[in-house]
Structure formats: structure tokens, C-alpha cells
Scaffold this active site. Structure first.
Site, PDB file in Angstrom:
ATOM      1  N   ASP A  12       0.856  -1.187   0.000  1.00 37.54           N
ATOM      2  CA  ASP A  12       0.000   0.000   0.000  1.00 37.54           C
ATOM      3  C   ASP A  12       0.890   1.233   0.000  1.00 37.54           C
ATOM      4  O   ASP A  12       1.881   1.283   0.729  1.00 37.54           O
ATOM      5  CB  ASP A  12      -0.904  -0.009   1.256  1.00 37.54           C
ATOM      6  CG  ASP A  12      -2.126   0.866   1.093  1.00 37.54           C
ATOM      7  OD1 ASP A  12      -1.938   2.083   0.895  1.00 37.54           O
ATOM      8  OD2 ASP A  12      -3.251   0.349   1.171  1.00 37.54           O
ATOM      9  N   GLY A  15      -4.778   4.925   2.541  1.00 32.57           N
ATOM     10  CA  GLY A  15      -4.800   3.837   3.523  1.00 32.57           C
ATOM     11  C   GLY A  15      -4.185   4.245   4.850  1.00 32.57           C
ATOM     12  O   GLY A  15      -3.477   5.246   4.936  1.00 32.57           O
ATOM     13  N   ASP A  26       4.463   1.438  -4.195  1.00 26.89           N
ATOM     14  CA  ASP A  26       3.532   1.761  -5.282  1.00 26.89           C
ATOM     15  C   ASP A  26       3.192   0.509  -6.085  1.00 26.89           C
ATOM     16  O   ASP A  26       4.046  -0.353  -6.306  1.00 26.89           O
ATOM     17  CB  ASP A  26       4.180   2.811  -6.196  1.00 26.89           C
ATOM     18  CG  ASP A  26       3.161   3.380  -7.149  1.00 26.89           C
ATOM     19  OD1 ASP A  26       2.557   4.407  -6.813  1.00 26.89           O
ATOM     20  OD2 ASP A  26       2.949   2.782  -8.225  1.00 26.89           O
ATOM     21  N   ALA A  63      -5.663  -2.142  -4.654  1.00 27.14           N
ATOM     22  CA  ALA A  63      -5.010  -0.824  -4.705  1.00 27.14           C
ATOM     23  C   ALA A  63      -5.575  -0.028  -5.878  1.00 27.14           C
ATOM     24  O   ALA A  63      -5.596  -0.510  -7.015  1.00 27.14           O
ATOM     25  CB  ALA A  63      -3.500  -0.989  -4.870  1.00 27.14           C
ATOM     26  N   SER A  75     -15.960  -2.562  -9.631  1.00 31.12           N
ATOM     27  CA  SER A  75     -16.966  -1.685  -9.030  1.00 31.12           C
ATOM     28  C   SER A  75     -18.293  -1.745  -9.786  1.00 31.12           C
ATOM     29  O   SER A  75     -18.316  -1.828 -11.026  1.00 31.12           O
ATOM     30  CB  SER A  75     -16.422  -0.256  -9.079  1.00 31.12           C
ATOM     31  OG  SER A  75     -17.441   0.665  -8.855  1.00 31.12           O
ATOM     32  N   TYR A  93     -12.988   7.077 -13.440  1.00 29.22           N
ATOM     33  CA  TYR A  93     -12.821   6.012 -12.443  1.00 29.22           C
ATOM     34  C   TYR A  93     -13.487   4.719 -12.936  1.00 29.22           C
ATOM     35  O   TYR A  93     -12.858   3.652 -12.940  1.00 29.22           O
ATOM     36  CB  TYR A  93     -13.438   6.444 -11.102  1.00 29.22           C
ATOM     37  CG  TYR A  93     -13.597   5.290 -10.122  1.00 29.22           C
ATOM     38  CD1 TYR A  93     -12.492   4.754  -9.473  1.00 29.22           C
ATOM     39  CD2 TYR A  93     -14.850   4.729  -9.879  1.00 29.22           C
ATOM     40  CE1 TYR A  93     -12.630   3.678  -8.592  1.00 29.22           C
ATOM     41  CE2 TYR A  93     -14.996   3.664  -8.999  1.00 29.22           C
ATOM     42  CZ  TYR A  93     -13.888   3.141  -8.357  1.00 29.22           C
ATOM     43  OH  TYR A  93     -14.029   2.080  -7.500  1.00 29.22           O
ATOM     44  N   LYS A 115     -11.804   1.017 -13.956  1.00 24.00           N
ATOM     45  CA  LYS A 115     -12.108  -0.283 -13.353  1.00 24.00           C
ATOM     46  C   LYS A 115     -12.511  -1.293 -14.436  1.00 24.00           C
ATOM     47  O   LYS A 115     -12.137  -2.464 -14.387  1.00 24.00           O
ATOM     48  CB  LYS A 115     -13.235  -0.164 -12.310  1.00 24.00           C
ATOM     49  CG  LYS A 115     -12.936   0.730 -11.121  1.00 24.00           C
ATOM     50  CD  LYS A 115     -11.703   0.351 -10.328  1.00 24.00           C
ATOM     51  CE  LYS A 115     -11.851  -0.860  -9.472  1.00 24.00           C
ATOM     52  NZ  LYS A 115     -10.655  -1.056  -8.587  1.00 24.00           N
ATOM     53  N   VAL A 164     -22.493   8.738   0.498  1.00 19.80           N
ATOM     54  CA  VAL A 164     -23.738   9.116   1.179  1.00 19.80           C
ATOM     55  C   VAL A 164     -23.754   8.757   2.668  1.00 19.80           C
ATOM     56  O   VAL A 164     -24.100   9.597   3.510  1.00 19.80           O
ATOM     57  CB  VAL A 164     -24.943   8.451   0.453  1.00 19.80           C
ATOM     58  CG1 VAL A 164     -26.200   8.498   1.306  1.00 19.80           C
ATOM     59  CG2 VAL A 164     -25.179   9.144  -0.870  1.00 19.80           C
ATOM     60  N   ILE A 206     -29.648  17.104   1.983  1.00 23.42           N
ATOM     61  CA  ILE A 206     -29.642  16.145   0.866  1.00 23.42           C
ATOM     62  C   ILE A 206     -29.637  16.913  -0.447  1.00 23.42           C
ATOM     63  O   ILE A 206     -30.423  17.842  -0.634  1.00 23.42           O
ATOM     64  CB  ILE A 206     -30.877  15.223   0.946  1.00 23.42           C
ATOM     65  CG1 ILE A 206     -30.779  14.357   2.204  1.00 23.42           C
ATOM     66  CG2 ILE A 206     -31.001  14.368  -0.299  1.00 23.42           C
ATOM     67  CD1 ILE A 206     -31.964  13.437   2.413  1.00 23.42           C
TER      68      ILE A 206
END
Ligand code: NAD
Length: 312
Positions: free
Chosen positions: A31, A36, A51, A72, A115, A139, A143, A183, A199
């Protein structure tokens, strides 16, 4: 067994590492500690700061390892919109570097934590693994690209691969910069600090919230189960919950009875997200055990502000 966990000091990596240690396994963690925290880890985890693109370090850490859990990653969606190159370098490039090192050392299996965000906006719910991905952020693209690399080069190099598409994990120790807090930590923080939960928009957007220990359980099962090479499986609760419902439960649990306020709508992503978890149930025996109310209570009980408010 001996495991390497990349991202071991993270929100999802640490409970996984601690659970493997308590089952008697040997765990090495890599890590860079960008998000982290080593204090989350049992002292028996051998954590190395480094890394994911440091190939010589990976080569050393992979010696004698039976299976790798690859977590990671850079994980802040709005940040990925500003710095897609960085997300590509760590989340995609780092995955390829890891796979090359695994090939060179001869490690046979990797569990990759992907994800639910790769699905994006889908008309039909709950979402099955066969749905066509529609990523909406760098992102999510990173993934999905990493999933393709893992499965394609895994097949070419005879490395067993399992991909878990985790939905919205929550639990104690979830720490992200306040401006980007998901959230649940956002609602809890607001309720406990201000007595008011603001909200964004009408709060009707839904997500599939899954407690961190249930995710750890799915990850453990993915490394221990045979005959699941190349499978992609959703990991969630299988239930859809709106932001309004989260705020309502947080209010019920919090003895401060916070007020809920809605402000102007801004883009808060897909309107609905819910995982179909039947494949993980059939193949891994995965069944989430912690209800949302129970998980929120566990999360709040470990929050100093909650206990301080209760005792005052
Ligand atoms: P996290 O930020 O707590 O964990 C990521 C870990 O990776 C951190 O410990 C960080 O220090 C480390 N890291 C980042 N860049 C690195 C690099 N270049 N080299 C080595 N280590 C590096 O976030 P998390 O929520 O625990 O996420 C873990 C994994 O689970 C990620 O791959 C994320 O995409 C995936 N995931 C998380 C969720 C969720 O709801 N938390 C949902 C779906 C998928």
C-alpha cells in the site's frame, strides 16, 4: 495459504487482511498509504509501503504467494474527472504491472475488486453481470479496463481470475475527504456534527449499500472456491435504498433527532443502482448477513461523535 493484498491498508483491504489473519493465513500487504492507514491492520499483517507500479517490489512480495487480492486503486470519482491520466496510471497501469509480476513469479490466482459503477445508468434493475457496461466517469472506465486486462491476460498466461463488482460498501473506518464523502459517512457526519442532514436534490436516487464485513466475506470466498475461473460476480446487498431512507434511518438511530433539508439538485449519478447477487450466491454461497439498519448502527457506534453525543 499465503496472500498478497494490494491496497491492504484501505477501507476494504484492512478488514479482509484481518479476517484472513484470524483464519490462520499469512498476509503480505502492499500500500502506498495515499488513502490507507496502517493502524487499521492487525500487527500480524506484513505491510510494505510501496507503489503498485513498483515492479521489483511486487516481484519480491509475490514470492511464495498462492493468491493475490488486487484492491489498490485511486477511488474518488470527482477526482478522476479532473485527473484521468493519474487514474489510468494507477488503476489500469498498476493492474497490468501486477499481472506481469504475477506471470514472472508464477502466482496462479488473482481476485480483482471492480466496481458496480461500471454499469452506469441502466433502465432495468437489479443489474446482472450480463448488462452492457456504461461507465460515466474515468474512475469507472479505469475499473472496466482493468477487468478486461485481468481476464484477457489471465487467460493468455494461465492465471486464474475472479472479478467482484462491489457496489456501495459502507462501515466504520470509511474515510474520504469531506467534499467527496459517500452518502452514508456524509449523512452520519452531518447528523452528528450539525443536527441537520442536507440532501442534494430530491433524495430519491437509490444505491445498493453493502456492509464492509459482507464484502470481506465475498472476497474470502472468491479466493477459496474452485471452478470459478474468469467469472465476474456482483457483490452487494441485493436491495435498493434511497438517500432519503438512509437519512431517515440515521435520524432514527441518532438520539439527536436531526432535521432533513433538501437543496438544489446537482448531478448525483445514475437514478437507480441495485445489484443482482444471485450469481455470487450460486457460485460462492455469498449471502449478505448485515441488514442496513444493523450496519448503520455498527458504523455509528464506532464513531466518537455518536458516543460523545449519547453521553452528553
Ligand atoms: P481506499 O482508498 O480505502 O483503498 C484503496 C487503497 O489503495 C488505499 O489503502 C490506498 O492507500 C491504496 N493505493 C492507492 N493508490 C495506490 C498505489 N499507487 N499503490 C499502492 N497502493 C495504492 O478505498 P476502498 O473503498 O477500500 O477501495 C478498495 C478497492 O475497492 C478499490 O479498488 C475500489 O475501486 C474498490 N471498490 C470500492 C468500493 C467501495 O464502496 N468502497 C466499491 C466498489 C469498488
Amino acid at each position: 495459504m499465503r496472500f498478497l493484498i494490494t491496497g491492504a491498508a484501505g477501507f476494504l483491504g484492512a478488514p479482509l487482511a484481518n479476517s484472513l489473519i484470524s483464519d490462520g493465513h499469512s498476509v503480505v500487504g502492499l500500500d502506498d498509504l495515499s488513502t490507507g492507514d496502517p493502524d487499521r491492520l492487525s500487527p500480524e499483517v506484513h505491510l510494505v509501503r510501496g507503489d503498485i507500479n513498483d515492479r521489483p517490489k511486487l516481484w519480491t512480495l509475490l514470492q511464495g504467494v498462492d493468491c493475490v487480492y488486487h484492491l489498490a486503486a485511486r477511488v474518488i470519482v470527482p477526482e478522476s474527472v479532473l485527473y484521468p491520466r493519474e487514474y489510468n496510471l494507477v488503476n489500469v497501469g498498476g493492474t497490468v504491472t501486477l499481472m506481469e509480476a504475477m506471470r514472472d513469479v508464477g502466482v496462479k490466482r488473482v481476485v480483482f475488486i471492480s466496481s458496480g459503477s461500471i454499469y452506469g445508468n441502466q433502465k432495468n434493475q437489479p443489474m446482472k453481470e450480463t448488462f452492457r457496461p456504461q461507465p460515466r466517469s474515468p474512475y469507472a472506465v479505469s475499473k472496466l479496463a482493468a477487468e478486461f486486462y485481468i481476464r484477457t491476460i489471465g487467460e493468455l498466461w494461465k492465471i486464474e481470475t475472479v472479478v467482484l463488482r462491489v457496489f456501495n460498501a459502507y462501515g466504520p473506518e470509511q474515510r474520504l475527504p469531506p467534499a467527496h464523502a459517500p452518502v452514508i459517512p456524509y449523512c452520519i457526519k452531518q447528523a452528528l456534527d450539525n443536527g441537520t442532514i442536507v440532501i442534494h436534490g430530491d433524495g430519491k436516487q437509490t444505491r445498493d449499500y453493502v456492509y464492509v464485513d459482507d464484502v470481506a466475506d465475498a472476497m474470502v470466498r472468491a479466493s477459496m472456491t474452485n471452478d470459478i475461473n474468469r467469472l465476474i460476480m456482483n457483490v452487494g446487498s441485493g436491495e435498493e435504498t434511497s438517500v432519503n431512507e438512509i437519512a431517515k434511518i440515521v435520524m432514527e438511530i441518532s438520539e439527536q433527532k436531526p432535521e432533513i433539508v433538501h437543496n438544489q439538485h446537482h448531478d448525483s449519478g445514475p437514478a437507480r443502482m441495485c445489484a443482482d447477487i444471485s450469481l455470487a450466491h450460486a457460485k460462492l454461497g455469498y449471502q449478505p448477513k448485515i441488514s442496513l439498519k444493523e450496519g448503520l448502527l455498527k458504523t455509528m457506534l464506532q464513531d466518537k461523535r455518536f458516543n460523545r453525543n449519547r453521553s452528553s
